[in-house]
Enzyme design. Structure first.
Site, PDB file in Angstrom:
ATOM      1  CE1 TYR A 124      -3.264   2.962   0.903  1.00 15.31           C
ATOM      2  CE2 TYR A 124      -1.946   3.236   2.902  1.00 15.31           C
ATOM      3  CZ  TYR A 124      -2.922   3.695   2.038  1.00 15.31           C
ATOM      4  OH  TYR A 124      -3.559   4.886   2.302  1.00 15.31           O
ATOM      5  CD1 TRP A 149      -3.075   5.895  11.697  1.00 15.69           C
ATOM      6  CD2 TRP A 149      -3.166   6.376  13.873  1.00 15.69           C
ATOM      7  NE1 TRP A 149      -2.220   5.055  12.353  1.00 15.69           N
ATOM      8  CE2 TRP A 149      -2.255   5.319  13.680  1.00 15.69           C
ATOM      9  CE3 TRP A 149      -3.391   6.860  15.166  1.00 15.69           C
ATOM     10  CZ2 TRP A 149      -1.566   4.735  14.749  1.00 15.69           C
ATOM     11  CZ3 TRP A 149      -2.706   6.275  16.222  1.00 15.69           C
ATOM     12  CH2 TRP A 149      -1.813   5.229  16.014  1.00 15.69           C
TER      13      TRP A 149
HETATM   14  N1  LIG Z   1      -7.988   6.380   6.243  1.00 11.49           N
HETATM   15  C1  LIG Z   1      -6.798   6.626   6.761  1.00 11.49           C
HETATM   16  O1  LIG Z   1      -6.546   6.361   7.925  1.00 11.49           O
HETATM   17  C2  LIG Z   1      -5.743   7.285   5.915  1.00 11.49           C
HETATM   18  C3  LIG Z   1      -4.464   7.435   6.460  1.00 11.49           C
HETATM   19  C4  LIG Z   1      -3.477   8.038   5.709  1.00 11.49           C
HETATM   20  C5  LIG Z   1      -3.753   8.479   4.428  1.00 11.49           C
HETATM   21  N2  LIG Z   1      -4.990   8.310   3.918  1.00 11.49           N
HETATM   22  C6  LIG Z   1      -5.223   8.771   2.533  1.00 11.49           C
HETATM   23  O2  LIG Z   1      -6.282   9.716   2.556  1.00 11.49           O
HETATM   24  C7  LIG Z   1      -7.009   9.631   1.338  1.00 11.49           C
HETATM   25  C8  LIG Z   1      -8.493   9.474   1.649  1.00 11.49           C
HETATM   26  O3  LIG Z   1      -8.709   8.252   2.329  1.00 11.49           O
HETATM   27  P1  LIG Z   1     -10.058   7.967   3.147  1.00 11.49           P
HETATM   28  O4  LIG Z   1      -9.674   7.840   4.562  1.00 11.49           O
HETATM   29  O5  LIG Z   1     -11.113   8.921   2.747  1.00 11.49           O
HETATM   30  O6  LIG Z   1     -10.361   6.502   2.610  1.00 11.49           O
HETATM   31  P2  LIG Z   1     -11.704   5.887   2.020  1.00 11.49           P
HETATM   32  O7  LIG Z   1     -12.872   6.243   2.873  1.00 11.49           O
HETATM   33  O8  LIG Z   1     -11.369   4.447   1.755  1.00 11.49           O
HETATM   34  O9  LIG Z   1     -11.880   6.659   0.650  1.00 11.49           O
HETATM   35  C9  LIG Z   1     -11.265   6.287  -0.539  1.00 11.49           C
HETATM   36  C10 LIG Z   1     -12.299   6.430  -1.610  1.00 11.49           C
HETATM   37  O10 LIG Z   1     -11.687   6.035  -2.860  1.00 11.49           O
HETATM   38  C11 LIG Z   1     -12.647   5.267  -3.557  1.00 11.49           C
HETATM   39  N3  LIG Z   1     -12.020   4.396  -4.518  1.00 11.49           N
HETATM   40  C12 LIG Z   1     -11.383   3.213  -4.333  1.00 11.49           C
HETATM   41  N4  LIG Z   1     -11.010   2.699  -5.499  1.00 11.49           N
HETATM   42  C13 LIG Z   1     -11.404   3.565  -6.459  1.00 11.49           C
HETATM   43  C14 LIG Z   1     -11.330   3.589  -7.858  1.00 11.49           C
HETATM   44  N5  LIG Z   1     -10.779   2.584  -8.551  1.00 11.49           N
HETATM   45  N6  LIG Z   1     -11.875   4.625  -8.518  1.00 11.49           N
HETATM   46  C15 LIG Z   1     -12.479   5.637  -7.863  1.00 11.49           C
HETATM   47  N7  LIG Z   1     -12.594   5.674  -6.531  1.00 11.49           N
HETATM   48  C16 LIG Z   1     -12.056   4.647  -5.835  1.00 11.49           C
HETATM   49  C17 LIG Z   1     -13.360   4.469  -2.496  1.00 11.49           C
HETATM   50  O11 LIG Z   1     -14.599   4.028  -2.978  1.00 11.49           O
HETATM   51  P3  LIG Z   1     -15.163   2.568  -2.544  1.00 11.49           P
HETATM   52  O12 LIG Z   1     -15.110   2.531  -1.067  1.00 11.49           O
HETATM   53  O13 LIG Z   1     -16.522   2.560  -3.129  1.00 11.49           O
HETATM   54  O14 LIG Z   1     -14.230   1.588  -3.191  1.00 11.49           O
HETATM   55  C18 LIG Z   1     -13.500   5.515  -1.388  1.00 11.49           C
HETATM   56  O15 LIG Z   1     -14.680   6.261  -1.542  1.00 11.49           O
HETATM   57  C19 LIG Z   1      -6.387   8.499   0.545  1.00 11.49           C
HETATM   58  O16 LIG Z   1      -5.450   9.029  -0.348  1.00 11.49           O
HETATM   59  C20 LIG Z   1      -5.668   7.683   1.584  1.00 11.49           C
HETATM   60  O17 LIG Z   1      -4.568   6.983   1.029  1.00 11.49           O
HETATM   61  C21 LIG Z   1      -5.996   7.728   4.628  1.00 11.49           C
END
Ligand SMILES: NC(=O)c1ccc[n+]([C@@H]2O[C@H](COP(=O)([O-])OP(=O)(O)OC[C@H]3O[C@@H](n4cnc5c(N)ncnc54)[C@H](OP(=O)(O)O)[C@@H]3O)[C@@H](O)[C@H]2O)c1
Length: 290
Positions: A124, A149
């Site tokens: 990842y 997080w």
């Molecule tokens: N969550 C954390 O703790 C965390 C930590 C560090 C960094 N980040 C970063 O922050 C950002 C936002 O993450 P988040 O927490 O909002 O995560 P999230 O809730 O999993 O959101 C990611 C979104 O991307 C969508 N997605 C996945 N595959 C896709 C595709 N092929 N085409 C279009 N959309 C797609 C997902 O849709 P589906 O669910 O319908 O697949 C989901 O709505 C990301 O860049 C992540 O790497 C998150």
């Protein structure tokens, strides 16, 4: 300002859409509306649109699944952001791309700065680091914002799972030897507009609430806040688990991935608020109504 948000159905993307909907001309795409794995569709859809800022909050965020679905993780987290940067270049638009503390290996014991070498220990993190490089290689003042997080009201995360468990069970546990910092989606949404028109030297910016904690401390604080807010719980304390006990995890995760927000504080003049304050705010605003 015309803004397009990708990942608008996710935890962060939904918060951004909510925050900017009334102040800007916004278009949001969730996964079903635009699949980042279909690079041709991405080009066709975005080429036909007019915008000033493209925010990519979409990602393949499943850390364990990234180990077994490497090609897919790479396509969505690395190839697609590179294409987004190219599309933005052609329009002279700015790309704001989100990345993660998991680009770091976790060997440090002081907050990681933007200048620290990224060396992910899982696929990842590798795929996200490749995405960062693709975005930055395109030039043009794009920004990579690393967060850690992430929590917020639009999609359940660790803190919500802990509260739910504490409502059901008398004893709950969380990992006590892994450290980073929770980051509230509302705080990300409120700070980000400062960078819509602004270049960031080096292109990378860390943003998280300040301080550091283990998952056990994070969960314990959440339960304490629930107690203060009068939310009934069966468990009041969070027991300690060791990272080495998490046998069902496939991917290696960094034991320490606290992001330094010193650069953000220097650029804006204001440090992010402390993680305990952000979590308390989230619980009182959203939890007591659930
Ligand atoms: N969550 C954390 O703790 C965390 C930590 C560090 C960094 N980040 C970063 O922050 C950002 C936002 O993450 P988040 O927490 O909002 O995560 P999230 O809730 O999993 O959101 C990611 C979104 O991307 C969508 N997605 C996945 N595959 C896709 C595709 N092929 N085409 C279009 N959309 C797609 C997902 O849709 P589906 O669910 O319908 O697949 C989901 O709505 C990301 O860049 C992540 O790497 C998150």
């Amino acid at each position: 300002m015309k803004i397009v948000i990708l990942g608008a159905g996710g935890r962060l993307g939904a918060a951004l859409l909510r925050e900017y909907r009334e102040k800007h001309d916004i278009a949001g795409f969730n996964h079903a509306q635009l699949d980042l794995a279909s690079l041709g569709d991405v080009r066709r859809t975005l080429d036909a649109m007019d915008f000033d800022v493209l925010i990519n909050a979409a990602a393949f965020t499943n850390v364990d699944a990234s180990e077994t679905e490497r090609d897919r993780a790479f396509l969505i987290n690395a190839d697609a952001p590179g294409i987004l940067a190219e599309i933005c270049n052609a329009k002279e638009a700015k790309l704001i791309h989100f990345s993660t503390d998991y680009v770091f290996g976790g060997e440090k014991r002081a907050p990681y700065t933007e200048k620290d070498q990224a060396s992910p220990i899982g696929f990842y993190g590798e795929s996200k680091l490749a995405g960062e490089k693709n975005v930055l290689a395109a030039g043009n003042g794009h920004v990579v914002v690393r967060v850690s997080w992430v929590f917020g009201p639009d999609r359940s995360s660790f803190v919500d799972a802990m509260i739910k468990r504490a409502q059901q069970d008398e004893q709950i546990n969380a990992v006590a030897d892994k450290f980073s910092t929770p980051t509230y989606t509302d705080d990300i949404a409120r700070m980000l507009p400062q960078f819509f028109n602004r270049r960031v030297e080096g292109g990378i910016l860390h943003f998280a609430n300040t301080g550091r904690c283990s998952w056990q401390e994070y969960a314990q604080w959440a339960l304490d806040c629930c107690g203060d807010a009068g939310i009934p719980l069966r468990a009041r304390t969070v027991g300690a688990l060791k990272l080495s006990e998490m046998k069902n995890w496939i991917a290696c995760r960094p034991v320490y991935s606290v992001l330094s927000t010193a650069k953000y504080a220097d650029l804006t003049g204001t440090p992010p608020r402390a993680w305990r304050e952000a979590v308390a705010d989230y619980i009182t605003r959203f939890y007591s109504q659930k």
